[in-house]
Design a protein around this motif. Structure first.
Motif, short mmCIF file in Angstrom:
data_model
loop_
_atom_site.label_atom_id
_atom_site.label_comp_id
_atom_site.label_asym_id
_atom_site.label_seq_id
_atom_site.Cartn_x
_atom_site.Cartn_y
_atom_site.Cartn_z
N ARG A 133 0.84 -1.22 0.00
CA ARG A 133 0.00 0.00 0.00
C ARG A 133 0.86 1.25 0.00
N ALA A 134 1.96 1.23 0.74
CA ALA A 134 2.85 2.40 0.81
C ALA A 134 3.44 2.71 -0.55
N VAL A 135 3.81 1.69 -1.30
CA VAL A 135 4.37 1.92 -2.63
C VAL A 135 3.31 2.44 -3.57
N ARG A 136 2.16 1.82 -3.58
CA ARG A 136 1.08 2.22 -4.50
C ARG A 136 0.64 3.66 -4.27
N SER A 137 0.64 4.09 -3.01
CA SER A 137 0.16 5.44 -2.70
C SER A 137 1.27 6.48 -2.73
N GLY A 138 2.49 6.04 -3.02
CA GLY A 138 3.63 6.96 -2.94
C GLY A 138 3.71 7.98 -4.05
N ASP A 139 3.12 7.70 -5.21
CA ASP A 139 3.20 8.61 -6.35
C ASP A 139 2.16 8.18 -7.36
N PRO A 140 1.43 9.13 -7.98
CA PRO A 140 0.40 8.75 -8.96
C PRO A 140 0.98 8.05 -10.19
N ARG A 141 2.27 8.16 -10.41
CA ARG A 141 2.88 7.49 -11.57
C ARG A 141 3.20 6.02 -11.29
N ILE A 142 3.05 5.58 -10.05
CA ILE A 142 3.23 4.16 -9.74
C ILE A 142 1.99 3.41 -10.23
N VAL A 143 2.18 2.54 -11.19
CA VAL A 143 1.05 1.82 -11.79
C VAL A 143 0.96 0.37 -11.33
N GLY A 144 1.92 -0.07 -10.57
CA GLY A 144 1.86 -1.45 -10.09
C GLY A 144 3.03 -1.77 -9.17
N VAL A 145 2.85 -2.85 -8.44
CA VAL A 145 3.90 -3.38 -7.57
C VAL A 145 4.13 -4.82 -8.00
N GLU A 146 5.30 -5.08 -8.59
CA GLU A 146 5.58 -6.45 -9.04
C GLU A 146 5.53 -7.43 -7.89
N SER A 147 6.08 -7.03 -6.75
CA SER A 147 6.03 -7.89 -5.57
C SER A 147 6.29 -7.06 -4.33
N GLU A 184 4.78 6.59 -17.46
CA GLU A 184 4.42 7.91 -17.95
C GLU A 184 4.37 7.81 -19.47
N GLY A 185 3.17 8.01 -20.03
CA GLY A 185 3.02 7.78 -21.46
C GLY A 185 3.22 6.30 -21.77
N ASP A 186 4.06 6.02 -22.75
CA ASP A 186 4.34 4.63 -23.11
C ASP A 186 5.55 4.06 -22.38
N GLU A 187 6.14 4.83 -21.50
CA GLU A 187 7.38 4.42 -20.83
C GLU A 187 7.10 3.80 -19.47
N THR A 188 7.82 2.74 -19.14
CA THR A 188 7.72 2.10 -17.84
C THR A 188 9.12 1.93 -17.25
N GLN A 189 9.26 2.24 -15.98
CA GLN A 189 10.52 2.06 -15.27
C GLN A 189 10.27 1.26 -13.99
N THR A 190 11.31 0.60 -13.51
CA THR A 190 11.19 -0.21 -12.29
C THR A 190 12.07 0.35 -11.19
N GLY A 191 11.71 0.02 -9.96
CA GLY A 191 12.50 0.43 -8.80
C GLY A 191 12.34 -0.58 -7.68
N PHE A 192 13.20 -0.49 -6.69
CA PHE A 192 13.11 -1.40 -5.56
C PHE A 192 13.42 -0.65 -4.28
N GLY A 193 12.94 -1.21 -3.19
CA GLY A 193 13.24 -0.68 -1.87
C GLY A 193 13.23 -1.82 -0.87
#
Length: 448
Positions: A133-147, A184-193
C-alpha cells in the motif's frame, strides 16, 4: 533446535574419532518464512525448516568430506563412514589440517532476538500488505507493484573438532522488499526498496516504500547520453556490489589460485589515500555479523586496505598455512561444504560528507543508481571493468536528467586509485558488504 543441542551432536560425532585422524563436525538448523502479496492478496506463503550435518575427516594428509540433510543418529554414523571413505580418493596435501584454537576470544554479539519468534504469521502478512500500500500510494505514476515481500530466518549452528574447537551461535534476521512499476506515457521504469533488521520492530515500511517509489519514478524520461569521461557517484547499493568484487580478489584462496589482481602487492599503494577497507564481522550492525567463522575460530576485525595501502589478505586455516601464516578467522561455509575463504562484513571507513554534499562538488558526472551484468563484466584477474548502468546526470552540483542504456568502464585498479571521496552514509545491507556513496573520477561513460 537449541544451539546447545547442536553442539552436543557435534561433540558426539567427534567422539567417534580414531587414532591418527582429525574430525570436524558442523551441525546446522534453520527455519525461514517468506510472504509475498500482490494486489492486496496473499500470492504465496512458505515456511521451511532445514537441518543437517557436514563431517570432515583428515588422515594421512588426505581429506574426505560428506554431509547429510538430517540429524538422525543412524545417518550421522553413516555420514562419518562416508567421509572416512572419501579420504581414500583425496590427493595428499601437506597443508591439510583442521583449525586449532588460536587464543583469540570470540566477540560478545547479540544477534538473536526472541521478538521474531513471537511475531505471528498474520502480522507478517500485514507488514507485506502495508508495504504494498505504501508503494502504490507513494506517487500517482506508480502503476503497479511487481512484488511486496516479507521474509525472516532463525538459524543456529555448532562446530566441534578433535583439535579442540567447540563453538556455537544463533541469529535472527528479517526483511521487507518491494519492486515497483512507474509509468508515464508509453514508458515504464522499475525500482526497488528494502529494509532489514534482527526483528520486525527494526523494519521501516515507509523507508522501503519511499525507495521503491523514488528509484522508479526518477528514471522516467531517461535517455541515452553521448559517450564521455565523467566523475561517477556510486549509489550505496552499487558500491556494496563493487566492494564484493574487490573483496573476492583479497582472499588467500584467490591469490593461491592465481585469480587475484593483487597477488604479490602486499604493502603497495593500491587505492587513493582516502580508501580504508575493513572486513569486520564483529560489528553487530552488520547484517552478516558472526562471533565465529566457518571453522569455529573467533571472528576478528581485519584491516585489508589502510589509507590506500594493501595490508593483508583473508585466510582460512588451509590458505593461511599454505601461505606461511595463519587464519584470519575468515572461513566461510555451510554444513554442506568444506570451508572456503571470504569477506563476512566488508565496508569502507566512511568520510565526512553526505551524498548531497558530494554531488554539490561535481560539475559533470553521473549518479549510478543501478548496474547490470556486473559479475560477467568484471575480470578479477586483469581488473577490466565494464558494466551496464543507469542513473541521473549531475550538472553543476545538482542532479539533472535520468540516463539509461549506458556502460561505465575502467579497471578495478584505476577505479580504486581514482576514488575522490567516500561518503558519510554507510548503510548495512542484506549482503556481506556495506554500502556507501563513492565518488570515482575519470570513468568512461559509453552511450550514444
Amino acid at each position: 533446535m537449541k544451539p546447545e543441542e547442536l553442539l552436543a551432536i557435534a561433540d558426539r560425532i567427534v567422539g567417534w574419532g580414531r587414532d591418527g585422524e582429525q574430525i570436524e563436525a558442523v551441525v546446522g538448523h534453520s527455519t525461514e518464512t517468506e510472504v509475498r502479496v500482490y494486489e492486496g492478496e496473499i500470492e504465496s506463503l512458505s515456511v521451511a525448516e532445514s537441518q543437517g550435518v557436514g563431517i570432515r575427516v583428515i588422515a594421512d594428509g588426505r581429506q574426505g568430506f560428506a554431509h547429510a540433510g538430517t540429524l538422525d543418529p543412524d545417518v550421522l554414523e553413516e555420514t562419518l563412514a562416508e567421509a572416512r571413505d572419501n579420504t581414500v580418493f583425496g590427493s595428499p596435501d601437506e597443508f591439510f589440517g583442521l583449525a586449532e584454537p588460536d587464543g583469540v576470544a570470540p566477540p560478545e554479539l547479540d544477534l538473536y532476538n526472541e521478538a521474531l519468534l513471537s511475531f505471528s504469521t498474520e502480522a507478517k502478512i500485514d507488514l507485506a500488505l502495508e508495504l504494498e500500500r505504501a508503494v502504490r500510494s507513494g506517487d500517482p505514476r506508480i502503476v503497479g507493484v511487481e512484488s511486496a515481500d516479507y521474509g525472516d530466518a532463525v538459524g543456529a549452528d555448532a562446530i566441534a573438532t578433535t583439535t579442540g574447537i567447540r563453538s556455537w551461535g544463533r541469529d535472527t534476521s528479517c526483511y521487507l522488499t518491494a519492486y515497483s512499476l512507474a509509468a508515464e506515457g508509453d514508458e515504464t521504469q522499475t525500482g526497488f526498496g528494502f529494509s532489514v533488521g534482527r526483528e520486525p520492530g527494526d523494519l521501516d515500511v515507509a523507508a522501503a516504500g519511499t525507495d521503491a517509489v523514488e528509484r522508479a519514478t526518477r528514471m522516467l524520461g531517461a535517455t541515452q547520453p553521448p559517450t564521455e569521461r565523467v566523475t561517477v557517484v556510486l549509489d550505496p547499493f552499487v558500491t556494496a556490489q563493487f566492494l564484493g568484487i574487490i573483496g573476492g580478489t583479497l582472499s588467500g584462496e584467490a591469490v593461491l589460485k592465481g585469480r587475484s589482481l593483487f597477488a604479490d602487492r602486499l604493502g603497495d599503494p593500491v587505492a587513493a589515500a582516502g580508501v580504508t577497507l575493513v572486513d569486520d564481522p564483529t560489528n553487530p550492525e552488520a547484517f552478516t555479523a558472526s562471533d565465529a567463522d566457518g571453522e569455529g575460530l573467533a571472528t576478528r576485525r581485519n584491516l585489508l586496505i589502510s589509507g590506500g595501502r594493501l595490508e593483508r589478505f583473508l585466510h582460512n586455516s588451509y590458505t593461511g598455512r599454505r601461505s606461511g601464516g595463519a587464519s584470519t578467522g575468515s572461513a566461510v561455509r555451510g554444513y554442506a561444504s568444506t570451508p572456503g575463504v571470504g569477506c563476512q562484513a566488508l565496508s569502507l571507513v566512511p568520510g565526512k560528507h553526505s551524498p548531497d554534499e558530494l554531488i554539490a562538488g561535481i560539475a559533470n558526472g553521473v549518479l549510478v543508481q543501478g548496474v547490470s551484468g556486473l559479475h560477467s563484466g568484471v575480470n578479477p584477474v586483469s581488473g577490466d571493468f565494464s558494466t551496464g548502468a543507469e542513473g541521473l546526470r549531475i550538472r553543476n552540483g545538482e542532479l539533472a536528467e535520468p540516463v539509461r542504456e549506458i556502460t561505465i568502464a575502467s579497471t578495478l585498479q584505476r577505479m580504486l586509485l581514482d576514488v575522490v571521496e567516500v561518503g558519510s552514509d554507510l548503510t548495512w545491507l542484506p549482503m556481506s558488504s556495506a554500502g556507501v556513496s563513492l565518488v570515482v573520477a575519470e570513468v568512461t561513460m559509453s552511450g550514444a
